[in-house]
Design a protein around this motif. Structure first.
Motif, PDB file in Angstrom:
ATOM      1  N   HIS A 170      -9.642  57.788 -88.141  1.00 31.65           N
ATOM      2  CA  HIS A 170      -9.501  59.192 -87.755  1.00 31.65           C
ATOM      3  C   HIS A 170      -8.279  59.863 -88.398  1.00 31.65           C
ATOM      4  O   HIS A 170      -7.953  60.997 -88.064  1.00 31.65           O
ATOM      5  N   ASN A 171      -7.618  59.117 -89.288  1.00 30.80           N
ATOM      6  CA  ASN A 171      -6.436  59.631 -89.988  1.00 30.80           C
ATOM      7  C   ASN A 171      -5.336  60.059 -89.019  1.00 30.80           C
ATOM      8  O   ASN A 171      -4.707  61.109 -89.184  1.00 30.80           O
ATOM      9  N   TYR A 172      -5.125  59.226 -87.982  1.00 31.72           N
ATOM     10  CA  TYR A 172      -4.075  59.479 -86.996  1.00 31.72           C
ATOM     11  C   TYR A 172      -2.852  58.627 -87.298  1.00 31.72           C
ATOM     12  O   TYR A 172      -2.945  57.582 -87.919  1.00 31.72           O
ATOM     13  N   ASN A 173      -1.744  59.081 -86.771  1.00 31.80           N
ATOM     14  CA  ASN A 173      -0.513  58.317 -86.757  1.00 31.80           C
ATOM     15  C   ASN A 173      -0.592  57.381 -85.557  1.00 31.80           C
ATOM     16  O   ASN A 173      -1.229  57.701 -84.569  1.00 31.80           O
TER      17      ASN A 173
ATOM     18  N   LYS B 297      -4.101  60.545 -79.247  1.00 33.90           N
ATOM     19  CA  LYS B 297      -5.463  59.997 -79.315  1.00 33.90           C
ATOM     20  C   LYS B 297      -5.446  58.479 -79.494  1.00 33.90           C
ATOM     21  O   LYS B 297      -6.262  57.767 -78.919  1.00 33.90           O
ATOM     22  N   VAL B 298      -4.505  57.974 -80.289  1.00 36.67           N
ATOM     23  CA  VAL B 298      -4.394  56.528 -80.508  1.00 36.67           C
ATOM     24  C   VAL B 298      -3.868  55.858 -79.234  1.00 36.67           C
ATOM     25  O   VAL B 298      -4.359  54.798 -78.833  1.00 36.67           O
ATOM     26  N   ILE B 299      -2.913  56.489 -78.587  1.00 36.65           N
ATOM     27  CA  ILE B 299      -2.386  55.960 -77.336  1.00 36.65           C
ATOM     28  C   ILE B 299      -3.486  55.928 -76.279  1.00 36.65           C
ATOM     29  O   ILE B 299      -3.655  54.926 -75.570  1.00 36.65           O
ATOM     30  N   GLN B 300      -4.260  56.999 -76.197  1.00 34.20           N
ATOM     31  CA  GLN B 300      -5.379  57.036 -75.249  1.00 34.20           C
ATOM     32  C   GLN B 300      -6.387  55.931 -75.556  1.00 34.20           C
ATOM     33  O   GLN B 300      -6.918  55.297 -74.640  1.00 34.20           O
ATOM     34  N   TYR B 301      -6.656  55.714 -76.819  1.00 36.51           N
ATOM     35  CA  TYR B 301      -7.594  54.671 -77.205  1.00 36.51           C
ATOM     36  C   TYR B 301      -7.081  53.296 -76.777  1.00 36.51           C
ATOM     37  O   TYR B 301      -7.845  52.485 -76.230  1.00 36.51           O
ATOM     38  N   ALA B 302      -5.809  53.026 -77.025  1.00 39.15           N
ATOM     39  CA  ALA B 302      -5.222  51.740 -76.622  1.00 39.15           C
ATOM     40  C   ALA B 302      -5.315  51.556 -75.106  1.00 39.15           C
ATOM     41  O   ALA B 302      -5.664  50.472 -74.623  1.00 39.15           O
ATOM     42  N   ILE B 303      -5.043  52.611 -74.363  1.00 38.70           N
ATOM     43  CA  ILE B 303      -5.138  52.546 -72.905  1.00 38.70           C
ATOM     44  C   ILE B 303      -6.585  52.323 -72.473  1.00 38.70           C
ATOM     45  O   ILE B 303      -6.850  51.558 -71.544  1.00 38.70           O
ATOM     46  N   SER B 304      -7.525  52.954 -73.171  1.00 40.65           N
ATOM     47  CA  SER B 304      -8.940  52.753 -72.817  1.00 40.65           C
ATOM     48  C   SER B 304      -9.368  51.312 -73.078  1.00 40.65           C
ATOM     49  O   SER B 304     -10.140  50.745 -72.294  1.00 40.65           O
ATOM     50  N   LEU B 305      -8.855  50.706 -74.140  1.00 40.32           N
ATOM     51  CA  LEU B 305      -9.145  49.291 -74.393  1.00 40.32           C
ATOM     52  C   LEU B 305      -8.585  48.425 -73.270  1.00 40.32           C
ATOM     53  O   LEU B 305      -9.261  47.507 -72.787  1.00 40.32           O
ATOM     54  N   LYS B 306      -7.358  48.725 -72.866  1.00 42.25           N
ATOM     55  CA  LYS B 306      -6.732  47.984 -71.766  1.00 42.25           C
ATOM     56  C   LYS B 306      -7.572  48.117 -70.496  1.00 42.25           C
ATOM     57  O   LYS B 306      -7.842  47.119 -69.813  1.00 42.25           O
ATOM     58  N   ASN B 307      -8.012  49.325 -70.197  1.00 46.94           N
ATOM     59  CA  ASN B 307      -8.818  49.548 -68.991  1.00 46.94           C
ATOM     60  C   ASN B 307     -10.153  48.816 -69.052  1.00 46.94           C
ATOM     61  O   ASN B 307     -10.612  48.280 -68.039  1.00 46.94           O
ATOM     62  N   GLU B 308     -10.765  48.773 -70.220  1.00 48.64           N
ATOM     63  CA  GLU B 308     -12.018  48.026 -70.378  1.00 48.64           C
ATOM     64  C   GLU B 308     -11.808  46.554 -70.033  1.00 48.64           C
ATOM     65  O   GLU B 308     -12.651  45.940 -69.371  1.00 48.64           O
TER      66      GLU B 308
ATOM     67  N   TYR C 239      -4.356  39.614 -73.318  1.00 44.94           N
ATOM     68  CA  TYR C 239      -4.650  40.805 -74.113  1.00 44.94           C
ATOM     69  C   TYR C 239      -4.096  42.070 -73.445  1.00 44.94           C
ATOM     70  O   TYR C 239      -3.567  42.958 -74.125  1.00 44.94           O
ATOM     71  N   ILE C 240      -4.223  42.147 -72.138  1.00 41.65           N
ATOM     72  CA  ILE C 240      -3.663  43.292 -71.411  1.00 41.65           C
ATOM     73  C   ILE C 240      -2.159  43.348 -71.628  1.00 41.65           C
ATOM     74  O   ILE C 240      -1.599  44.414 -71.910  1.00 41.65           O
ATOM     75  N   GLU C 241      -1.502  42.206 -71.509  1.00 41.19           N
ATOM     76  CA  GLU C 241      -0.051  42.148 -71.730  1.00 41.19           C
ATOM     77  C   GLU C 241       0.296  42.571 -73.147  1.00 41.19           C
ATOM     78  O   GLU C 241       1.279  43.292 -73.370  1.00 41.19           O
ATOM     79  N   TRP C 242      -0.506  42.148 -74.124  1.00 38.60           N
ATOM     80  CA  TRP C 242      -0.237  42.513 -75.510  1.00 38.60           C
ATOM     81  C   TRP C 242      -0.326  44.024 -75.678  1.00 38.60           C
ATOM     82  O   TRP C 242       0.546  44.638 -76.313  1.00 38.60           O
ATOM     83  N   ILE C 243      -1.365  44.638 -75.125  1.00 36.05           N
ATOM     84  CA  ILE C 243      -1.526  46.094 -75.249  1.00 36.05           C
ATOM     85  C   ILE C 243      -0.361  46.806 -74.575  1.00 36.05           C
ATOM     86  O   ILE C 243       0.169  47.785 -75.109  1.00 36.05           O
ATOM     87  N   GLU C 244       0.073  46.316 -73.424  1.00 34.29           N
ATOM     88  CA  GLU C 244       1.214  46.944 -72.746  1.00 34.29           C
ATOM     89  C   GLU C 244       2.485  46.820 -73.590  1.00 34.29           C
ATOM     90  O   GLU C 244       3.264  47.773 -73.684  1.00 34.29           O
ATOM     91  N   LYS C 245       2.700  45.675 -74.220  1.00 34.34           N
ATOM     92  CA  LYS C 245       3.865  45.513 -75.096  1.00 34.34           C
ATOM     93  C   LYS C 245       3.747  46.424 -76.316  1.00 34.34           C
ATOM     94  O   LYS C 245       4.738  46.978 -76.785  1.00 34.34           O
ATOM     95  N   TYR C 246       2.552  46.575 -76.812  1.00 38.59           N
ATOM     96  CA  TYR C 246       2.299  47.477 -77.941  1.00 38.59           C
ATOM     97  C   TYR C 246       2.670  48.914 -77.557  1.00 38.59           C
ATOM     98  O   TYR C 246       3.364  49.608 -78.305  1.00 38.59           O
ATOM     99  N   LEU C 247       2.229  49.353 -76.382  1.00 36.86           N
ATOM    100  CA  LEU C 247       2.548  50.701 -75.907  1.00 36.86           C
ATOM    101  C   LEU C 247       4.047  50.857 -75.659  1.00 36.86           C
ATOM    102  O   LEU C 247       4.626  51.913 -75.954  1.00 36.86           O
TER     103      LEU C 247
END
Length: 106
Positions: free
Chosen positions: A31-34, A39-50, A69-77
Motif C-alpha cells: 500500500h506504499n505506507y510507512n 493504517k500499518v499500526i491498525q493492521y498490526a493490531i488487527s493481526l494481534k486481535n485475530e 506471536y502476540i508478544e512479538w507484535i506488542e514489542k513491534y508496536l
C-alpha cells in the motif's frame, strides 16, 4: 529476537523474525505506507486481535506459540512507539489506546 528495523528498502531482500513481521511489512509495501502510518499500526493490531480470538485459552502448545506471536507484535508496536518519540513525531492514538494482552494472559 533481533532488533526491529523500522526502515527498509522495498527492493532489498529481508530476513524476517516470523510470518507476522513479513505480513506487516508486506502490507506496508503493498500500500506504499510507512511503517509508522496509522493504517500499518491498525493492521498490526488487527493481526494481534485475530491471534487473540483464535486462542483456545488453555496451556496447549498451540496457545503457547500464539502467545509468543502476540508478544512479538506488542514489542513491534512498542518499537514503533519509541521510534516516534525519539523522532519527536506525533504519537498515534491507536498505539496509545492499545492494551497489553500478554500481561493478563500469563
Amino acid at each position: 529476537m533481533k532488533n526491529f528495523s523500522l526502515n527498509f528498502d522495498k527492493n532489498e531482500k529481508h530476513d524476517y523474525d516470523n510470518e507476522y513481521e513479513f505480513k506487516i511489512k508486506l502490507f506496508a509495501i503493498k500500500h506504499n505506507y510507512n511503517l509508522f502510518d496509522d493504517k500499518v499500526i491498525q493492521y498490526a493490531i488487527s493481526l494481534k486481535n485475530e491471534i487473540i480470538y483464535s486462542l483456545e485459552k488453555n496451556s496447549s502448545k498451540s496457545d503457547q506459540i500464539k502467545v509468543k506471536y502476540i508478544e512479538w507484535i506488542e514489542k513491534y508496536l512498542d518499537a514503533i512507539h519509541e521510534n516516534l518519540i525519539e523522532r519527536k513525531m506525533k504519537i498515534s492514538t491507536i498505539i496509545k489506546k492499545t492494551q497489553k494482552f500478554c500481561l493478563y494472559f500469563k
